[in-house]
Structures are given as C-alpha cells and as structure tokens.
Scaffold this active site. Structure first.
Site, PDB file in Angstrom:
ATOM      1  N   LEU A   8       0.829  -1.170  -0.008  1.00  0.00           N
ATOM      2  CA  LEU A   8      -0.180  -0.036   0.059  1.00  0.00           C
ATOM      3  C   LEU A   8       0.828   1.360   0.071  1.00  0.00           C
ATOM      4  O   LEU A   8       1.651   1.330   0.824  1.00  0.00           O
ATOM      5  CB  LEU A   8      -1.062  -0.056   1.330  1.00  0.00           C
ATOM      6  CG  LEU A   8      -1.787  -1.190   1.602  1.00  0.00           C
ATOM      7  CD1 LEU A   8      -3.043  -0.996   2.344  1.00  0.00           C
ATOM      8  CD2 LEU A   8      -2.379  -1.554   0.188  1.00  0.00           C
ATOM      9  N   ARG A  15       1.766  14.653   6.749  1.00  0.00           N
ATOM     10  CA  ARG A  15       2.704  14.981   7.646  1.00  0.00           C
ATOM     11  C   ARG A  15       4.247  15.172   7.081  1.00  0.00           C
ATOM     12  O   ARG A  15       4.821  15.929   7.972  1.00  0.00           O
ATOM     13  CB  ARG A  15       2.434  14.112   8.918  1.00  0.00           C
ATOM     14  CG  ARG A  15       1.331  14.501  10.014  1.00  0.00           C
ATOM     15  CD  ARG A  15       1.192  13.412  10.879  1.00  0.00           C
ATOM     16  NE  ARG A  15       0.545  12.237  10.317  1.00  0.00           N
ATOM     17  CZ  ARG A  15       0.599  11.193  11.096  1.00  0.00           C
ATOM     18  NH1 ARG A  15       0.961  11.150  12.241  1.00  0.00           N
ATOM     19  NH2 ARG A  15       0.189  10.059  10.343  1.00  0.00           N
ATOM     20  N   LYS A  22       5.178  10.392  -0.008  1.00  0.00           N
ATOM     21  CA  LYS A  22       5.847   9.828   1.224  1.00  0.00           C
ATOM     22  C   LYS A  22       6.884   8.686   0.888  1.00  0.00           C
ATOM     23  O   LYS A  22       7.843   8.546   1.340  1.00  0.00           O
ATOM     24  CB  LYS A  22       4.741   9.426   2.267  1.00  0.00           C
ATOM     25  CG  LYS A  22       5.466   8.824   3.544  1.00  0.00           C
ATOM     26  CD  LYS A  22       4.658   8.849   4.632  1.00  0.00           C
ATOM     27  CE  LYS A  22       3.536   7.836   4.582  1.00  0.00           C
ATOM     28  NZ  LYS A  22       3.053   7.698   5.829  1.00  0.00           N
ATOM     29  N   GLY A 104       4.126   0.510   2.252  1.00  0.00           N
ATOM     30  CA  GLY A 104       5.170   1.113   1.797  1.00  0.00           C
ATOM     31  C   GLY A 104       6.049   2.151   2.740  1.00  0.00           C
ATOM     32  O   GLY A 104       7.137   2.449   2.283  1.00  0.00           O
ATOM     33  N   ARG A 316      32.553   9.641  -8.487  1.00  0.00           N
ATOM     34  CA  ARG A 316      31.292   9.759  -8.992  1.00  0.00           C
ATOM     35  C   ARG A 316      30.972   8.677  -9.873  1.00  0.00           C
ATOM     36  O   ARG A 316      31.932   7.672 -10.024  1.00  0.00           O
ATOM     37  CB  ARG A 316      31.354  10.968  -9.955  1.00  0.00           C
ATOM     38  CG  ARG A 316      31.119  12.447  -9.014  1.00  0.00           C
ATOM     39  CD  ARG A 316      31.098  13.479  -9.764  1.00  0.00           C
ATOM     40  NE  ARG A 316      30.249  13.393 -10.808  1.00  0.00           N
ATOM     41  CZ  ARG A 316      29.977  14.152 -11.821  1.00  0.00           C
ATOM     42  NH1 ARG A 316      30.959  14.958 -12.321  1.00  0.00           N
ATOM     43  NH2 ARG A 316      29.134  14.102 -12.685  1.00  0.00           N
ATOM     44  N   LYS A 334      34.960  10.580 -12.489  1.00  0.00           N
ATOM     45  CA  LYS A 334      33.919  10.416 -12.819  1.00  0.00           C
ATOM     46  C   LYS A 334      33.925   9.281 -14.301  1.00  0.00           C
ATOM     47  O   LYS A 334      34.630   9.823 -15.160  1.00  0.00           O
ATOM     48  CB  LYS A 334      32.865  11.558 -13.255  1.00  0.00           C
ATOM     49  CG  LYS A 334      31.475  11.150 -13.768  1.00  0.00           C
ATOM     50  CD  LYS A 334      31.144  12.156 -14.701  1.00  0.00           C
ATOM     51  CE  LYS A 334      31.693  11.830 -16.314  1.00  0.00           C
ATOM     52  NZ  LYS A 334      31.032  12.484 -17.304  1.00  0.00           N
ATOM     53  N   TYR A 349      40.345  16.759 -12.154  1.00  0.00           N
ATOM     54  CA  TYR A 349      39.198  16.208 -12.670  1.00  0.00           C
ATOM     55  C   TYR A 349      39.678  15.292 -13.636  1.00  0.00           C
ATOM     56  O   TYR A 349      40.219  15.592 -14.779  1.00  0.00           O
ATOM     57  CB  TYR A 349      38.321  17.385 -13.236  1.00  0.00           C
ATOM     58  CG  TYR A 349      37.257  16.768 -13.863  1.00  0.00           C
ATOM     59  CD1 TYR A 349      36.107  15.941 -12.877  1.00  0.00           C
ATOM     60  CD2 TYR A 349      37.003  16.998 -15.057  1.00  0.00           C
ATOM     61  CE1 TYR A 349      35.105  15.198 -13.678  1.00  0.00           C
ATOM     62  CE2 TYR A 349      35.885  16.304 -15.941  1.00  0.00           C
ATOM     63  CZ  TYR A 349      34.924  15.473 -15.267  1.00  0.00           C
ATOM     64  OH  TYR A 349      33.702  14.857 -15.758  1.00  0.00           O
ATOM     65  N   ASN A 360      51.211   8.562 -13.764  1.00  0.00           N
ATOM     66  CA  ASN A 360      51.138   9.663 -12.820  1.00  0.00           C
ATOM     67  C   ASN A 360      50.538  10.828 -13.402  1.00  0.00           C
ATOM     68  O   ASN A 360      51.095  11.432 -14.481  1.00  0.00           O
ATOM     69  CB  ASN A 360      52.497  10.161 -12.264  1.00  0.00           C
ATOM     70  CG  ASN A 360      52.393  11.067 -11.041  1.00  0.00           C
ATOM     71  OD1 ASN A 360      52.302  10.544  -9.981  1.00  0.00           O
ATOM     72  ND2 ASN A 360      52.370  12.388 -11.281  1.00  0.00           N
ATOM     73  N   ALA A 363      49.271  17.460 -10.384  1.00  0.00           N
ATOM     74  CA  ALA A 363      48.468  18.258  -9.834  1.00  0.00           C
ATOM     75  C   ALA A 363      47.939  19.320 -10.884  1.00  0.00           C
ATOM     76  O   ALA A 363      48.534  19.662 -11.728  1.00  0.00           O
ATOM     77  CB  ALA A 363      49.194  19.170  -8.717  1.00  0.00           C
TER      78      ALA A 363
HETATM   79  C1  UD1 Z   1      -2.883   1.559  10.093  1.00  0.00           C
HETATM   80  C2  UD1 Z   1      -3.734   0.625  10.733  1.00  0.00           C
HETATM   81  C3  UD1 Z   1      -3.559   0.405  12.133  1.00  0.00           C
HETATM   82  C4  UD1 Z   1      -1.959   0.151  12.387  1.00  0.00           C
HETATM   83  C5  UD1 Z   1      -1.183   1.076  11.667  1.00  0.00           C
HETATM   84  C6  UD1 Z   1       0.351   0.780  11.978  1.00  0.00           C
HETATM   85  C7  UD1 Z   1      -5.687   0.665   9.409  1.00  0.00           C
HETATM   86  C8  UD1 Z   1      -7.198   0.954   9.175  1.00  0.00           C
HETATM   87  N1  UD1 Z   1      -5.078   0.826  10.497  1.00  0.00           N
HETATM   88  O1  UD1 Z   1      -3.069   2.724  10.605  1.00  0.00           O
HETATM   89  O2  UD1 Z   1      -4.257  -0.562  12.814  1.00  0.00           O
HETATM   90  O3  UD1 Z   1      -1.817   0.251  13.642  1.00  0.00           O
HETATM   91  O4  UD1 Z   1      -1.444   1.175  10.371  1.00  0.00           O
HETATM   92  O5  UD1 Z   1       1.031   1.604  11.301  1.00  0.00           O
HETATM   93  O6  UD1 Z   1      -5.407  -0.056   8.298  1.00  0.00           O
HETATM   94  N2  UD1 Z   1      -3.062   3.928   2.241  1.00  0.00           N
HETATM   95  C9  UD1 Z   1      -3.559   3.601   1.144  1.00  0.00           C
HETATM   96  N3  UD1 Z   1      -4.708   4.064   0.705  1.00  0.00           N
HETATM   97  C10 UD1 Z   1      -5.583   4.506   1.580  1.00  0.00           C
HETATM   98  C11 UD1 Z   1      -5.144   4.640   2.952  1.00  0.00           C
HETATM   99  C12 UD1 Z   1      -3.899   4.194   3.246  1.00  0.00           C
HETATM  100  O7  UD1 Z   1      -2.523   3.209   0.146  1.00  0.00           O
HETATM  101  O8  UD1 Z   1      -6.689   4.849   1.190  1.00  0.00           O
HETATM  102  C13 UD1 Z   1      -1.521   3.308   2.702  1.00  0.00           C
HETATM  103  C14 UD1 Z   1      -0.813   4.436   3.152  1.00  0.00           C
HETATM  104  O9  UD1 Z   1      -0.216   5.133   2.046  1.00  0.00           O
HETATM  105  C15 UD1 Z   1       0.304   3.763   3.926  1.00  0.00           C
HETATM  106  C16 UD1 Z   1      -0.573   2.698   4.454  1.00  0.00           C
HETATM  107  O10 UD1 Z   1      -1.624   2.426   3.609  1.00  0.00           O
HETATM  108  O11 UD1 Z   1       1.518   3.440   3.568  1.00  0.00           O
HETATM  109  C17 UD1 Z   1      -1.113   2.779   6.231  1.00  0.00           C
HETATM  110  O12 UD1 Z   1      -1.932   4.072   5.934  1.00  0.00           O
HETATM  111  P1  UD1 Z   1      -1.816   5.048   7.265  1.00  0.00           P
HETATM  112  O13 UD1 Z   1      -2.990   5.986   6.823  1.00  0.00           O
HETATM  113  O14 UD1 Z   1      -0.500   5.389   7.496  1.00  0.00           O
HETATM  114  O15 UD1 Z   1      -2.860   3.967   8.335  1.00  0.00           O
HETATM  115  P2  UD1 Z   1      -2.669   4.371   9.676  1.00  0.00           P
HETATM  116  O16 UD1 Z   1      -3.665   5.308  10.330  1.00  0.00           O
HETATM  117  O17 UD1 Z   1      -1.199   4.336  10.428  1.00  0.00           O
HETATM  118 MG    MG Z   2       0.732   5.068   9.525  1.00  0.00          MG
END
Ligand code: UD1
Ligand code: MG
Length: 451
Positions: A8, A15, A22, A104, A316, A334, A349, A360, A363
């Site tokens: 996911l 945040r 993210k 993720g 590099r 590089k 460089y 060699n 410089a």
């Molecule tokens: C979730 C869990 C919670 C757990 C916590 C652990 C649920 C309802 N809650 O809460 O029980 O303790 O993780 O960290 O599952 N995401 C999507 N699509 C969405 C919503 C979220 O892809 O519609 C992805 C986010 O990008 C993220 C992950 O799912 O990678 C978790 O979502 P997040 O909103 O962080 O869940 P929490 O509120 O932390």
């Molecule tokens: Mg979370």
C-alpha cells in the site's frame, strides 16, 4: 504455495509536508518503497502489486526501477487501507495463493518475520502481525485477543478507554488466502470514526464466518512507520547505526563510526579502513584493505584492494579504481578507469577517461571532456607522466611512457614515448622586472601626492 504481495503506497503522507509522495522519501539512498519491496522479496513473491495514488506516476517509476515485473494499480481516492487492498482485486483475479499486505512506509520489517507469517498462515485463515508497544501511543489499532484467537482489531480512534490500554498493537501487515481476503473485503463498511474502509475490519468479519484468525508478534523496532520528517530522520539514523555495526562486525575499521554515512547497498571488504566523515552514496564497493580517507564522497564506484582515496576526494558514478591506485585531495573522478598503481594525487578532474598502469597525473590536471554539447574520452597509456596543470582536451590520447609538459593544453594525440609541450615558450627580459617595479612605485607615489 505462491505468494502475492500487495504494497500500500497511495497515501499522501500529509505530515511529510512535501511535494514528493511519502513512499519516495529515501532512507540510506533508497526510497521507502524500495525498502518495503526488498523485505517482501524475501518471500520470493509470484506477484507484486503496488497500490499507488498520490504521485502515482513517480511511484510507478520507482516501483519499476526496483522490479520491472511489479504491477501498479491505482487508488484514485484514498478511502482507507481496506479500499486500497480492494484495488488489487482485478489484478489478482484467479490467483490461488496467499496474499501478504505490506505498507510502503514501513522500512524495517525483517524477512524472517514475513516468513513466520506465511508459516502461521498454513494453520490459520487470517494472520495479522502485531507487536507489543513499550509505551502506549495515541495511534495504532489494538489487537483484541482471546488466547491465540484474534477476535478483532480496534482502531485507536474507535477504541474505548479500556481498549486503549492494550499494548498488543497492529503493525498493518496481514496474510490471507487471496480469494478469502477479497471475499472478506467485499463486506467492509466505513461506519467508523474515520469514515474509511479499514483493512483491519477483516479480522472480525473472518471470525463471523467461523474462520480461524490469529496474530503473531514481532519486535516493535521492525514496525516503525514513517509519517513525518522527524520519523524519516529517526529511521535513517536507525538504518545507519545497524549498517555501521554490520560493517564493524564484518571486519571493517571505522575510525569514527557515527560520522560515516552509508547507503542501503554499500559494500566494504574486510580490513578496509574508513576514516571520519565519509559519505557513501548508492552503488559503492570498496574492496578489502582499501583506505578511504576523511571527508571523501563516493557514489556508483569501485575501489580495489590497496587503493587509497582522499582525504577530500570525490568518486562519482563509473569511477573504477584498480589495485593500489591513489586518488588524493580535491580530486574528482567520474566514469573513468584507473589501472593498477595509477596516481592522481592533487586537485584534478578525471572524467570519461582511462588512465594506464602506474601513470602519474600531475596536480591540477583536467580532462576537458565536455564541449558544451557532447562528452568525449581521454585515453592515457601506461607509465605516462602528465605534467602539472595539463589540460587534456578530449577526444585525445596520450601513449605509454609519454609525457606532457606542465601547463600544456593538449589538443592532439601524443604517441608512445613522446614528450608533448603545448604552451607559449618562455621569454626572458633581463632587468625588466626591477624596471617595472620602479615605474609602478613611482606611479603610486605620484598618485598619493596628488590626492
Ligand atoms: C494503520 C492501521 C493500524 C495500524 C497502523 C500501523 C488500518 C485501518 N489501520 O493505521 O491498525 O496500527 O497502520 O502503522 O489499517 N494507504 C493507502 N490508501 C488509503 C489509505 C492508506 O494506500 O486509502 C496506505 C498508506 O499510504 C500507508 C498505509 O496504507 O502506506 C497505511 O496507512 P495509514 O494512513 O498510515 O494507516 P494508519 O492510520 O497508520
Ligand atoms: Mg501510518
């Protein structure tokens, strides 16, 4: 049984306060998403489905960058973790194996933990990964257990005061047979404090159907999720500290471990010495017995045995240093190979070049590789001597045992054994310097009288 991963990665990560999605923020030079994919790879998944939403194009590119075969499905509206998993339904239609759902933004899960989930899945229909929190936190779902049976998961927002005291919490990971999971998800509601389709509701729905549901435990440190820049910095610090310890255990000397920055894929051989304040970008291999001196910056390069790099060197991508090479202070290399024993010790460089054995480079030498439009190569033979401050205007070659006079601007090839000098011949005017000094001093005296 074969395994499909659903990762996911659709959330915005509000945040993080960033234009970058993210899961693309890096830890140790690799996006969070790659860390998650790498952990998942331990299960040797038959399918990897990434659920993208915010910044889907960038997320897709990053997923393919790690694994060409990864499939990306779109969640155009983020209606919750359950809804996110549901987006993989069509892609996994007819898939007979197990699904493991990963987040993720959770980079530290250990491969063994995933394997334990799969093992537990053999005797239970649904397996959730949980952890005991050292300190209660106003986030995370609580796992309501009855012995080994997981009755349900209650999100913090929806939990009663008593439930909030439970220390066994949800990591978010879940394993279930694919068809069972999608059947259960079809029954999710969004009747909760967030108005979202929670994946966590699956636990209760499975119990209602008489399925066997359990939770296994992992270490709290593994489940650390990244939600803010502070979390990201903390996660990077944890990664660095683990990676440094690994290097130390592998027999690498780190003179000041806390000042060395490593990448997810840094390889350093036994008895190599890394001095303070060295930065390793992605793709670096340093062989046994090499020395990287203080304040050097390396990425995409290979340093062989006995080579000494730095202090203050920059390697590099494509820098290939053979055995016993020396690259000294304020030298940038590089896309260049330096054969055994070659030396570039000061202020140079070397780009798009090859330098032969034991040559060699004086410089201040520069390979002028760029004409403003294209890049060109410089080839230097073996045992050549490039005089200080030589400009090698590429494409150009200097033969074996050839020399260039210092200050030369070399624009045509120099054959083996030849000395090339390309600078204005020296002109000497006897007594002229003293005369000039006198003229200038007299002028200055006139000016200060006049003012
Ligand atoms: C979730 C869990 C919670 C757990 C916590 C652990 C649920 C309802 N809650 O809460 O029980 O303790 O993780 O960290 O599952 N995401 C999507 N699509 C969405 C919503 C979220 O892809 O519609 C992805 C986010 O990008 C993220 C992950 O799912 O990678 C978790 O979502 P997040 O909103 O962080 O869940 P929490 O509120 O932390
Ligand atoms: Mg979370």
């Amino acid at each position: 049984m074969s395994v499909a991963l659903i990762i996911l990665a659709a959330g915005k990560g509000t945040r993080m306060n960033s234009d970058l999605p993210k899961v693309l923020h890096p830890i140790a030079g690799a996006p969070l998403l790659h860390h998650a994919m790498q952990t998942g790879a331990a299960l040797d998944p038959a399918r990897t489905i990434v659920v993208a939403g915010h910044g889907a194009d960038q997320v897709t590119a990053a997923a393919h960058d790690y694994d060409d075969a990864a499939e990306v499905v779109l969640q155009s509206e983020q209606l919750g973790t359950g809804h996110a998993v549901d987006q993989a339904r069509a892609a996994l239609a007819g898939f007979e194996g197990d699904v493991v759902v990963l987040f993720g933004d959770t980079p530290f899960l250990q491969p063994d933990t995933l394997k334990r989930m799969i093992t537990a899945r053999q005797s239970h229909d649904v397996v959730v990964l949980g952890f005991d929190v050292a300190e209660l936190q106003p986030r995370y779902g609580r796992l309501i257990m009855d012995g080994e049976r997981l009755l349900r998961i209650v999100e913090y927002k929806d939990a009663s005061e008593d439930q909030r005291q439970i220390r066994f919490t949800n990591s978010g990971l879940l394993a279930c047979k694919a068809d069972t999971l999608f059947d259960l998800i079809a029954g999710l509601s969004n009747d909760n404090a967030s108005g979202e389709y929670y994946l966590t509701e699956v636990a209760q729905l499975a119990n209602d159907k008489g399925l066997s549901v359990t939770a296994i435990k992992c270490d709290e440190a593994e489940t650390l999720g990244v939600d803010s820049r502070t979390d990201l910095a903390a996660a990077d610090a944890i990664f660095q500290s683990r990676a440094r310890t690994e290097l130390l255990n592998d027999g690498v000397t780190l003179a000041a471990p806390d000042t060395v920055y490593l990448s997810f894929d840094t390889i350093v051989g036994r008895d190599a010495l890394i001095e303070p304040n060295v930065v390793f970008g992605p793709g670096v291999t340093v062989e046994s017995g090499a020395t990287i001196r203080a304040f050097s910056h390396l990425e995409g390069c290979h340093v062989s045995r006995g080579a000494i790099v730095g202090p203050y060197a920059r390697l590099r991508p494509g820098a290939e240093l053979d055995e016993d090479v020396r690259v000294g202070n304020f030298v940038e290399v590089k896309n260049a190979t330096l054969a055994p024993g070659a030396k570039v010790n000061h202020l140079s460089y070397i780009g798009d070049a090859s330098v032969g054995e034991a040559s060699n480079i004086g410089a201040g030498t520069i390979t002028c590789n760029y004409d403003g439009v294209m890049k060109h190569r410089t080839e230097i033979g073996a045992r050549a001597f490039i005089g200080s401050n030589t400009m090698l205007v590429a494409p150009v070659s200097v033969g074996d045992e050839a020399m260039t006079g210092s200050g030369s601007v070399i624009t045509s090839d120099v054959e083996d054994g030849a000395l090339a000098i390309a600078r204005a011949p020296q002109v000497e005017k006897p007594g002229m310097a003293r005369k000039l000094f006198e003229m200038l001093k007299a002028k200055k005296a006139r000016q200060s009288r006049g003012s």
